[in-house]
Design a protein around this motif. Structure first.
Motif, PDB file in Angstrom:
ATOM      1  N   THR A 315      56.243  55.471  12.975  1.00 17.00           N
ATOM      2  CA  THR A 315      55.679  54.595  11.956  1.00 17.00           C
ATOM      3  C   THR A 315      54.876  55.448  10.990  1.00 17.00           C
ATOM      4  N   VAL A 316      55.058  55.227   9.708  1.00 15.59           N
ATOM      5  CA  VAL A 316      54.281  55.957   8.702  1.00 15.59           C
ATOM      6  C   VAL A 316      53.606  54.961   7.775  1.00 15.59           C
ATOM      7  N   ALA A 317      52.289  54.900   7.868  1.00 21.38           N
ATOM      8  CA  ALA A 317      51.504  54.039   6.989  1.00 21.38           C
ATOM      9  C   ALA A 317      50.938  54.915   5.886  1.00 21.38           C
ATOM     10  N   ALA A 318      51.570  54.926   4.730  1.00 20.95           N
ATOM     11  CA  ALA A 318      51.107  55.795   3.645  1.00 20.95           C
ATOM     12  C   ALA A 318      50.375  55.000   2.572  1.00 20.95           C
ATOM     13  N   THR A 319      50.880  53.821   2.225  1.00 18.61           N
ATOM     14  CA  THR A 319      50.207  53.015   1.193  1.00 18.61           C
ATOM     15  C   THR A 319      49.613  51.737   1.766  1.00 18.61           C
ATOM     16  N   ILE A 320      50.090  51.334   2.944  1.00 12.24           N
ATOM     17  CA  ILE A 320      49.595  50.123   3.602  1.00 12.24           C
ATOM     18  C   ILE A 320      48.692  50.572   4.745  1.00 12.24           C
ATOM     19  N   PRO A 321      47.582  49.884   5.013  1.00  8.65           N
ATOM     20  CA  PRO A 321      46.764  50.284   6.172  1.00  8.65           C
ATOM     21  C   PRO A 321      47.583  50.194   7.460  1.00  8.65           C
ATOM     22  N   LEU A 322      47.371  51.148   8.370  1.00  5.75           N
ATOM     23  CA  LEU A 322      48.140  51.178   9.614  1.00  5.75           C
ATOM     24  C   LEU A 322      48.040  49.851  10.368  1.00  5.75           C
ATOM     25  N   SER A 323      46.862  49.225  10.365  1.00  7.14           N
ATOM     26  CA  SER A 323      46.720  47.977  11.139  1.00  7.14           C
ATOM     27  C   SER A 323      47.616  46.884  10.560  1.00  7.14           C
ATOM     28  N   LYS A 324      47.765  46.852   9.255  1.00  8.95           N
ATOM     29  CA  LYS A 324      48.613  45.830   8.634  1.00  8.95           C
ATOM     30  C   LYS A 324      50.098  46.122   8.920  1.00  8.95           C
ATOM     31  N   LEU A 344      51.387  53.735  22.696  1.00  4.78           N
ATOM     32  CA  LEU A 344      50.511  54.766  23.256  1.00  4.78           C
ATOM     33  C   LEU A 344      49.380  55.019  22.261  1.00  4.78           C
ATOM     34  N   ASP A 345      48.318  55.651  22.728  1.00  7.08           N
ATOM     35  CA  ASP A 345      47.199  55.966  21.835  1.00  7.08           C
ATOM     36  C   ASP A 345      47.418  57.296  21.103  1.00  7.08           C
ATOM     37  N   ILE A 346      48.694  57.651  20.865  1.00 12.90           N
ATOM     38  CA  ILE A 346      49.015  58.849  20.086  1.00 12.90           C
ATOM     39  C   ILE A 346      48.975  58.486  18.588  1.00 12.90           C
ATOM     40  N   PHE A 347      49.328  59.428  17.723  1.00 12.52           N
ATOM     41  CA  PHE A 347      49.197  59.214  16.270  1.00 12.52           C
ATOM     42  C   PHE A 347      47.767  58.718  15.965  1.00 12.52           C
ATOM     43  N   GLU A 348      47.632  57.813  14.979  1.00  7.32           N
ATOM     44  CA  GLU A 348      46.300  57.228  14.696  1.00  7.32           C
ATOM     45  C   GLU A 348      46.132  55.894  15.415  1.00  7.32           C
ATOM     46  N   ASN A 349      47.034  55.604  16.376  1.00  3.58           N
ATOM     47  CA  ASN A 349      47.056  54.276  16.988  1.00  3.58           C
ATOM     48  C   ASN A 349      45.740  53.875  17.624  1.00  3.58           C
ATOM     49  N   PRO A 380      45.178  62.777  22.488  1.00  4.70           N
ATOM     50  CA  PRO A 380      46.306  61.913  22.127  1.00  4.70           C
ATOM     51  C   PRO A 380      46.546  61.815  20.625  1.00  4.70           C
ATOM     52  N   SER A 381      45.488  61.794  19.838  1.00  2.00           N
ATOM     53  CA  SER A 381      45.658  61.641  18.387  1.00  2.00           C
ATOM     54  C   SER A 381      46.260  62.892  17.740  1.00  2.00           C
ATOM     55  N   GLU A 382      46.465  63.965  18.526  1.00  2.00           N
ATOM     56  CA  GLU A 382      47.140  65.157  18.000  1.00  2.00           C
ATOM     57  C   GLU A 382      48.621  65.168  18.359  1.00  2.00           C
ATOM     58  N   VAL A 383      49.073  64.133  19.088  1.00  2.00           N
ATOM     59  CA  VAL A 383      50.476  64.058  19.503  1.00  2.00           C
ATOM     60  C   VAL A 383      51.256  63.248  18.478  1.00  2.00           C
ATOM     61  N   GLY A 384      52.361  63.822  17.987  1.00  2.00           N
ATOM     62  CA  GLY A 384      53.215  63.155  17.008  1.00  2.00           C
ATOM     63  C   GLY A 384      54.654  63.069  17.478  1.00  2.00           C
ATOM     64  N   LEU A 385      54.842  62.987  18.799  1.00  2.00           N
ATOM     65  CA  LEU A 385      56.180  62.951  19.394  1.00  2.00           C
ATOM     66  C   LEU A 385      56.305  61.724  20.282  1.00  2.00           C
ATOM     67  N   VAL A 386      57.398  60.969  20.109  1.00  2.00           N
ATOM     68  CA  VAL A 386      57.677  59.829  20.983  1.00  2.00           C
ATOM     69  C   VAL A 386      58.928  60.146  21.771  1.00  2.00           C
ATOM     70  N   MET A 387      58.848  60.027  23.092  1.00  2.00           N
ATOM     71  CA  MET A 387      60.049  60.197  23.921  1.00  2.00           C
ATOM     72  C   MET A 387      60.445  58.852  24.492  1.00  2.00           C
ATOM     73  N   LEU A 388      61.740  58.652  24.704  1.00  2.00           N
ATOM     74  CA  LEU A 388      62.236  57.324  25.105  1.00  2.00           C
ATOM     75  C   LEU A 388      62.025  57.075  26.596  1.00  2.00           C
TER      76      LEU A 388
END
Ligand code: NHW
Ligand code: EN5
Length: 388
Positions: A315-324, A344-349, A380-388
């Motif tokens: 997910t990339v929130a560039a112009t919309i807030p991530l929560s929205k 997961l609590d990775i990315f900015e989640n 966790p916020s330094e992780v940018g990889l999702v595995m299935l």
């Protein structure tokens, strides 16, 4: 005391922590393909190796059946992952796959598939280093063959086969604690269908909460709130690849995806992967969201057999807030029949999950690297990889 893992080129628990990414690097002495044994590792009598050709529906069904009955369960054995056949075909056949990396073990007398491990190629960046790696997944041993040290044989065999292709590093995730996580992430869950989650024991009602009040608490609108949200199409691949690459550059651990890989991993497939883009004024792709469908079997319930879970993907929130944007993902997962949305609590989640009514799960997900030391453990916020 890890009889197997203490012999492997992975970070060990006793090792001193470093504070600098300049201490990152390989653990094993450098090798070449010529150093790697040509002969497969030996299996106990009456077992043999067999590559699984998942383009063959019969073999795909065999892998599906093995995983559906013997793959990962939660700590109370109430749910077991039930990856669908279409999902497995998607997960196991990205660009660059090799047939010998879908590695099965069969009983020779009956032909029955009783164990499996897979690898898929993925260019992966750790801090400043980009490396050709494999992602190892779907390690599974039939319940009746557990605790016989078959897993180390599977791991050594896939390592050999990956090494023969000149690849020396791997990334994998697991719920269990092994030597030694590069990162530890936490699962969070957002209820979409409270009635069912309570009925199957996935969640419990808090004191003074009723099903009727929970239904109201978790209710979602019928359509996403962000203007211009629409399913991703093939023509969006270059724009999505560029948007995603810019975003993933911010993390210490992330995949490096070609356009062909972005097409493979993100173009929508019904009940497998759901991807949406936000098209701004003038047609530019400004934001994107995605999630995948991974049902779980409900192990002992008379009312329901399966739980349909959505898992947050890229997910990339560039112009919309991530929560929205994530709330739009919840809405879309709900309207496509998912019972729960997992992240997961990775990315900015980590910053938005609570506000979106996610609750903390009882499971963790550890990220591991094979033959690569990360000096400084990732948060966790330094992780940018999702595995299935
Ligand atoms: S994590 C999901 C793994 N699968 C499951 O949990 C399914 C249900 N369980 C089983 O099928 C996603 C069995 O319990 C398995 C273990 C097969 C898990 N990862 O045969 P033994 C992945 O697929 C160690 C790694 O007697 P078993 C990622 C354990 O610590 N190691 O056990 C896979 C012990 O070693 P130790 C695991 O219960 C990544 C040894 O296995 C593990 O009959 C693989 C015991 O073996 C796990 N999840 O079978 C590594 N679970 O040192 C890839 C247990 O403690 C590495 N163990 O004595 C990279 C390779 C490529 C390199 C390329 C350069
Ligand atoms: C490799 N690529 O334990 C994958 N799931 O929290 C292997 N818990 O679903 C990774 N125990 O907390 C395997 N409900 C790691 C995951 C293994 C599966 C697993 C956990 C993750 C999970 C649920 C169900 C627990 C059932 C009893 C859970 C609580 C949800 C509740 C919702 C309402 C708000 C509070 C939280």
């Amino acid at each position: 005391n890890y009889a197997f893992w203490s012999t492997q080129p992975v970070s060990q628990f006793g090792e001193e922590a470093s504070t600098s990414s300049s201490d990152n690097g390989p653990i094993d002495t450098p090798k070449t393909v010529a150093d790697i044994r040509q002969a497969p590792n030996s299996l106990p009598d009456n077992f043999h190796w067999d590559n699984c050709d998942i383009d063959d529906d019969k073999q795909l069904t065999e892998v599906y059946d093995l995983l559906c009955q013997h793959y990962v369960e939660d700590d109370e054995n109430m749910f077991r992952f039930a990856y669908s056949p279409e999902f497995l075909r998607w997960a196991l056949k990205p660009p660059g796959t090799r047939s010998e990396w879908l590695c099965g073990v069969r009983v020779t007398s009956s032909g029955k598939l009783v164990a499996f491990i897979s690898g898929i190629p993925m260019q992966t960046r750790v801090d400043a280093q980009e490396l050709p790696m494999v992602e190892i997944n779907f390690l599974c041993v039939h319940k009746k063959l557990r605790h016989k040290r078959l897993a180390p044989v599977l791991i050594k065999e896939i390592t050999r086969r990956v090494n023969l292709a000149g690849i020396w590093q791997a990334v994998y995730t697991a719920g269990v604690l092994l030597p030694r996580p590069a990162a530890e992430a936490q699962y969070w869950h957002r209820t979409l269908n409270p009635r069912k989650l309570v009925a199957v024991g996935f969640s419990r009602l808090a004191p003074r909460m009723t099903v009727a009040r929970a239904v109201k608490l978790y209710r979602l609108p019928a359509a996403p709130a962000s203007p211009g949200v629409r399913p991703m199409a093939r023509a969006d691949v270059p724009a999505v690849a560029a948007l995603l690459a810019r975003h993933l550059a911010r993390y210490r651990l992330a995949p490096v995806l070609s356009e062909a890989e972005v097409a493979h991993w993100l173009l929508p497939l019904p009940d497998v992967v759901h991807s949406y883009v936000v098209e701004g004024e003038g047609g530019a792709i400004t934001d994107m969201l995605s999630f995948y469908t991974l049902p779980s079997s409900v192990i002992n319930n008379t009312e329901y057999n399966t739980l349909k879970a959505a898992y947050m993907f890229y997910t990339v929130a560039a112009t919309i807030p991530l929560s929205k944007l994530l709330n739009d993902a919840l809405i879309l997962a709900h309207t496509t029949g998912h019972d729960v949305f997992n992240a997961l609590d990775i990315f900015e989640n980590g910053e938005v999950l609570r506000d979106l009514k996610f609750g903390i799960g009882d499971g963790k997900l550890r990220y591991y690297l094979y033959n690569w030391r990360v000096g400084k453990t990732l948060v966790p916020s330094e992780v940018g990889l999702v595995m299935l």
